[in-house]
Enzyme design. Structure first.
Site, PDB file in Angstrom:
ATOM      1  N   GLU A 163      12.475   4.973  16.056  1.00  0.00           N
ATOM      2  CA  GLU A 163      12.846   3.741  15.334  1.00  0.00           C
ATOM      3  C   GLU A 163      11.723   3.121  14.500  1.00  0.00           C
ATOM      4  OE1 GLU A 163      14.529   1.217  18.356  1.00  0.00           O
ATOM      5  OE2 GLU A 163      16.053   2.694  18.885  1.00  0.00           O
ATOM      6  N   GLU A 278      21.955  10.194  20.366  1.00  0.00           N
ATOM      7  CA  GLU A 278      22.357   9.129  21.301  1.00  0.00           C
ATOM      8  C   GLU A 278      23.804   8.689  21.064  1.00  0.00           C
ATOM      9  OE1 GLU A 278      19.468   5.918  21.476  1.00  0.00           O
ATOM     10  OE2 GLU A 278      17.787   7.286  21.224  1.00  0.00           O
TER      11      GLU A 278
HETATM   12  O1  9MR Z   1      19.720   2.995  27.456  1.00  0.00           O
HETATM   13  C1  9MR Z   1      18.355   2.628  27.605  1.00  0.00           C
HETATM   14  C2  9MR Z   1      18.240   1.465  28.567  1.00  0.00           C
HETATM   15  O2  9MR Z   1      18.696   1.859  29.846  1.00  0.00           O
HETATM   16  C3  9MR Z   1      16.799   1.010  28.637  1.00  0.00           C
HETATM   17  O3  9MR Z   1      16.724  -0.156  29.420  1.00  0.00           O
HETATM   18  C4  9MR Z   1      16.265   0.720  27.242  1.00  0.00           C
HETATM   19  C5  9MR Z   1      14.775   0.357  27.275  1.00  0.00           C
HETATM   20  O4  9MR Z   1      14.009   1.458  27.725  1.00  0.00           O
HETATM   21  O5  9MR Z   1      16.437   1.836  26.402  1.00  0.00           O
HETATM   22  C6  9MR Z   1      17.775   2.246  26.262  1.00  0.00           C
HETATM   23  O6  9MR Z   1      17.836   3.384  25.414  1.00  0.00           O
HETATM   24  C7  9MR Z   1      17.575   3.141  24.044  1.00  0.00           C
HETATM   25  C8  9MR Z   1      16.874   4.380  23.496  1.00  0.00           C
HETATM   26  O7  9MR Z   1      15.724   4.654  24.244  1.00  0.00           O
HETATM   27  C9  9MR Z   1      16.529   4.186  22.030  1.00  0.00           C
HETATM   28  N1  9MR Z   1      17.706   3.870  21.263  1.00  0.00           N
HETATM   29  C10 9MR Z   1      18.515   2.750  21.761  1.00  0.00           C
HETATM   30  C11 9MR Z   1      18.869   3.005  23.222  1.00  0.00           C
HETATM   31  C12 9MR Z   1      19.789   1.904  23.740  1.00  0.00           C
HETATM   32  O8  9MR Z   1      19.130   0.666  23.736  1.00  0.00           O
END
Ligand code: 9MR
Length: 376
Positions: A163, A278
């Site tokens: 990102e 994702e």
């Molecule tokens: O789904 C993930 C969530 O459980 C975590 O708390 C969060 C922070 O680490 O990250 C979420 O995953 C994200 C991913 O790493 C990057 N793209 C967005 C995802 C959803 O927020």
């Protein structure tokens, strides 16, 4: 696994034969496709298919494990590889969960998708302070040097930077992240160069979200992301591909197929690989019938995947969870408030239904949509 053209063709034929036979035995084509495993459908065209997993769900839920083994050829750690999880305090590694996911993958012949080395959303507190007060690249390099070799045998794809784009702030479109503030815009190429050192053969990726819809922000994001890639290519930075997060969102309308196509043609022109990293679907109408909700989710998934899978440089698809039981997408209190009185029997909308399996691990229409698009 190396597949030659003949074996791929025969796998595809086998899948078609299975679907046709099931249809012949009285199952509808949709039902037959719903019974086809995602993995079988994906492997027929040499794609990997994966899901994000959290280590604790993998540890305690045997149904989840079974579903993964039936459907997937790859796992993405949802949390455990991120910097905040891996090194919560300076020099203290916390990789037990990640080791467990990697061992599960090794034991069962699955791949792991390495997510994510540098992400503004998961920087440990000590490193945030370091980046703000006394930036030292050595700490970033240490994280890369710790994680990549440890899992290099089972990870082929690495989200080196997650990102990096944000619209409306800077002309170059880069997110005003702690990494950017500490090291300037060259932090992206620095991390890719370091990643290449610690993983000479890994596929090095930049992963990004918000690239699917026809609104100003996403138009800008597609443009700015391509500009970033162009700059990196012109400097010969080791970048092998891009990850499309694909958090689809029915509140934004339907995916803008032409723009996605054009964007992917540009990526193909840069000679880069693509992975859908994702995929999931946020719903917009929780008051509709369960059947209607599943159809809407499946239709959006199909529209997206048929557009993306049309490109030969796409290598795999990962959903952000396999079952609604473990989705980061929640029906919020605010959303519930907006549907007051919708459920006369006092039931409620249940969970967001934007993943291929429901909370009891039963395949939904999204599963059939994925299987048929993958198999086409
Ligand atoms: O789904 C993930 C969530 O459980 C975590 O708390 C969060 C922070 O680490 O990250 C979420 O995953 C994200 C991913 O790493 C990057 N793209 C967005 C995802 C959803 O927020």
């Amino acid at each position: 696994m190396v597949l030659n053209e003949t074996s791929i063709l025969s796998r595809r034929n086998l899948l078609r034969w299975a679907v046709t036979s099931l249809a012949f035995c009285g199952f509808g084509k949709q039902a037959a496709l719903a019974m086809a495993r995602l993995r079988t459908a994906a492997e027929a065209r040499e794609l990997f298919i994966g899901t994000a997993v959290a280590a604790d769900a993998l540890r305690r839920d045997s149904s989840f494990k079974e579903a993964i083994l039936a459907e997937c050829s790859s796992l993405t750690p949802e949390l455990s590889m991120k910097w905040a999880a891996a090194e919560p305090s300076r020099g203290r590694l916390e990789l037990t969960d990640m080791d467990e996911i990697a061992d599960f993958a090794r034991f069962n012949g699955l791949a792991v998708y390495g997510h994510a080395l540098l992400w503004h959303g998961s920087i440990p507190h000590w490193a945030e302070v370091m980046l703000r007060e006394a930036p030292d690249w050595q700490h970033v390099r240490n994280h890369i040097a710790t994680v990549m070799p440890r899992y290099g045998d089972v990870v082929r794809y690495w989200d080196v930077v997650n990102e990096p784009i944000d619209t409306g702030h800077r002309e170059d479109g880069l997110r005003d992240s702690p990494f950017l503030r500490a090291f300037g815009s060259s932090y992206i190429e620095r991390s890719l160069h370091d990643a290449r050192v610690f993983s000479p053969r890994g596929r090095l990726m930049i992963n990004e979200y918000g690239l699917e819809y026809d609104n100003q922000v996403e138009r800008d994001r597609r443009y700015l992301f391509l500009k970033l890639i162009e700059r990196l290519r012109s400097k010969n930075v080791p970048l092998d591909g891009i990850g499309l997060q694909a958090h689809l969102d029915l509140r934004k309308g339907t995916v803008f197929q032409n723009a996605i196509k054009e964007f992917l043609q540009e990526i193909e022109g840069f000679g880069l690989e693509v992975v859908v990293t994702e995929l999931d679907v946020k719903e917009a109408d929780y008051a509709a019938s369960a059947e209607q909700r599943d159809t809407t989710v499946a239709d959006e998934t199909r529209r997206y995947l048929e557009t993306v899978l049309d490109h030969a440089n796409v290598k795999g698809v990962t959903t952000w969870g396999l079952s609604d039981r473990y989705s980061w997408l929640r029906v919020t209190d605010e959303e519930l408030g907006a549907y007051k009185g919708a459920w006369k029997d006092g039931s409620g909308p249940g969970l967001n239904r934007g993943l291929p399996l429901d909370a009891m691990f039963m395949p939904k229409r999204m599963h059939a949509a994925m299987a048929s698009t993958l198999a086409d």
